[in-house]
Design an enzyme around this catalytic site. Structure first.
Site, short mmCIF file in Angstrom:
data_model
loop_
_atom_site.label_atom_id
_atom_site.label_comp_id
_atom_site.label_asym_id
_atom_site.label_seq_id
_atom_site.Cartn_x
_atom_site.Cartn_y
_atom_site.Cartn_z
N GLY A 1 0.83 -1.20 0.00
CA GLY A 1 0.00 0.00 0.00
C GLY A 1 0.86 1.24 0.00
N SER A 2 0.21 2.41 -0.12
CA SER A 2 0.92 3.68 -0.13
C SER A 2 0.03 4.77 0.44
CB SER A 2 1.35 4.05 -1.56
OG SER A 2 0.22 4.18 -2.40
N GLY A 3 0.59 5.97 0.60
CA GLY A 3 -0.19 7.12 1.06
C GLY A 3 -0.66 7.02 2.49
N SER A 4 0.03 6.24 3.35
CA SER A 4 -0.36 6.02 4.75
C SER A 4 -1.71 5.34 4.88
CB SER A 4 -0.37 7.35 5.53
OG SER A 4 0.93 7.89 5.62
N GLY B 1 -4.14 2.80 5.83
CA GLY B 1 -4.17 1.72 6.81
C GLY B 1 -3.04 1.76 7.81
N ARG C 1 9.62 5.04 -7.35
CA ARG C 1 8.81 5.87 -8.25
C ARG C 1 9.06 7.34 -7.93
NH1 ARG C 1 5.38 7.86 -4.57
NH2 ARG C 1 4.64 6.49 -2.89
#
Length: 419
Positions: free
Chosen positions: A156-159, A161, A281
């Site tokens: 996952g990404s973007g914090s 969870g 990325r």
């Protein structure tokens, strides 16, 4: 004359996708976006960008579609703004003999547990960590490491969870959230439990094997990790900068990265820099804009040059301090209005004012990047001056949120917020 096409796998709803499209057009390329649902990205229609609906999770379908396009266009390069499709980008580039990342390295990096194992084997300083797949594993892992711990999905990404669990109650609450059906898993649940590395956070921007600069990152209140401000370049001593750069380059060696962009998140702790995450990325907005404001380097355009086999140029054109302040609500409810974009943009030194939301939008805070209503960026020759400019700009922005009706609150009060 056959058009030179840049193939983009999926896009981005918060700005980076548009930056890629605009940079491609400036470089004389014809951008084509392949997406499972092009309607997700409103900028594609606004910019009249060619889009093709295809199952972007299926590499064979992507190869078939790119082969079809190759009959009409000269496919100069293939890339993506979304980390989850970057391994597929590497596979497509190898199939069509185009410059691209090593897909095995990307896959290894995008699994946070495997990434940490690989970094540990390479001698890179990282927090203590464990893997959990159920509530019992999670609780025992937290006990072994010692509270407080960070609990997050392995992918996952973007914090999304991600939460700091400071006691057993918070651990039980977040376990229930992750395993109780509220969190969407791409496959079976795999949860990373790790030591809370305490100290200032930084993000290192790298292209190839060159450290372009370091961003200082500030969060809002714990236990969530919602960004409050970015400052570029980070105010560091020469020794601190060198130690962070050295640790970051050791990550590339351990993970067999070094082609294209990488951004590395770390914290400066009692034992120096400790790596939190390596992202293979370009960073999302507004990081590329801050680098451009501070140094005159267009990360997106230089990345695209690499993708299509052209020579890039990472030389600094100037040196300023740039910063971004994120607009984050302090409560849930319905956004009645948001105002001050024009006033903020008129402040000398402000570069961009971006709102992500429209009026009458339901605001439901999730404790991750999706909580941001927008941001303001500014730049000047000094950190102190940039801080003053940013403060003046954000103070001119305000909004009103009406709390949702609840059984005990039949007369909702309107809360007007001025940052």
């Amino acid at each position: 004359m056959t058009k030179k096409a840049l193939i983009l796998l999926e896009g981005n709803m918060r700005g980076t996708g548009l930056l890629f499209v605009q940079a491609a057009l400036r470089l004389g390329l014809y951008p084509i976006t392949l997406s499972a649902n092009p309607a997700w990205y409103d900028y594609l229609a606004a910019e009249s960008i060619e889009t093709i609906r295809v199952d972007t999770s299926n590499v064979d379908s992507l190869i078939q579609e790119c082969s079809r396009l190759h009959a009409t266009y000269n496919i100069a390069g293939i890339t993506s703004v979304d980390e989850s499709f970057y391994a597929s980008v590497g596979k497509l580039c190898r199939h069509f003999d185009l410059p691209g990342p090593n897909p095995a390295s990307i896959e290894r990096c995008c699994d946070k547990f495997v990434q940490r194992q690989t970094l540990a084997e390479g001698g890179v300083p990282i927090p203590a960590f464990r893997m959990a797949t159920n509530a019992t594993d999670l609780e025992s892992s937290a006990a072994e490491i010692g509270l407080p711990v960070i609990v997050k999905p392995a992918v996952g990404s973007g914090s999304y969870g991600v939460r700091l669990c400071r006691n057993l109650d918070e651990l039980a609450e977040h376990t229930s959230y992750l395993l109780g059906g509220k969190h969407t898993w791409p496959s079976s649940p795999r949860i990373l439990v790790e030591e809370f590395a305490q100290g200032p956070q930084y993000t290192v921007e790298i292209m190839g094997n060159e450290v372009i600069g370091i961003v200082a990152a500030e969060y809002g209140p714990l236990p969530h990790f919602v960004y409050r401000q970015f400052t570029f370049p980070a105010p560091l001593s020469d020794d601190e900068h060198q130690r962070i750069a050295d640790v970051s380059l050791s990550c590339l060696r351990a993970l067999d990265l070094g082609w294209g962009p990488t951004n590395i998140e770390l914290r400066w702790t009692k034992r120096g820099p400790v790596v939190i995450e390596v992202n293979p990325r370009l960073p999302g907005t507004p990081d590329p804009q801050l680098v451009h404001l501070a140094y005159g380097i267009d990360l997106v355009a230089e990345h695209i040059k690499l993708v299509v086999g052209e020579e890039w140029d990472l030389r600094k054109r100037h040196s300023q301090t740039a910063a971004a302040r994120f607009l984050v609500p302090d409560r849930d409810g319905t956004l009645d209005w948001i105002d001050g974009e024009g006033r903020a943009a008129a402040v000398p030194g402000v570069a961009e004012v971006k709102f992500y939301v429209n009026t009458k939008t339901p605001i439901v805070r999730k404790g991750d990047y999706r909580d941001c209503l927008g941001y303001v960026t500014a730049a000047s020759p000094s950190l102190a001056e940039t801080e003053v400019i940013l403060q003046r700009a954000v103070h001119s922005i305000s909004w009103s949120i009406t709390p949702f009706l609840t059984p005990g609150n039949q007369r909702p009060l309107v809360s007007q917020v001025r940052i």
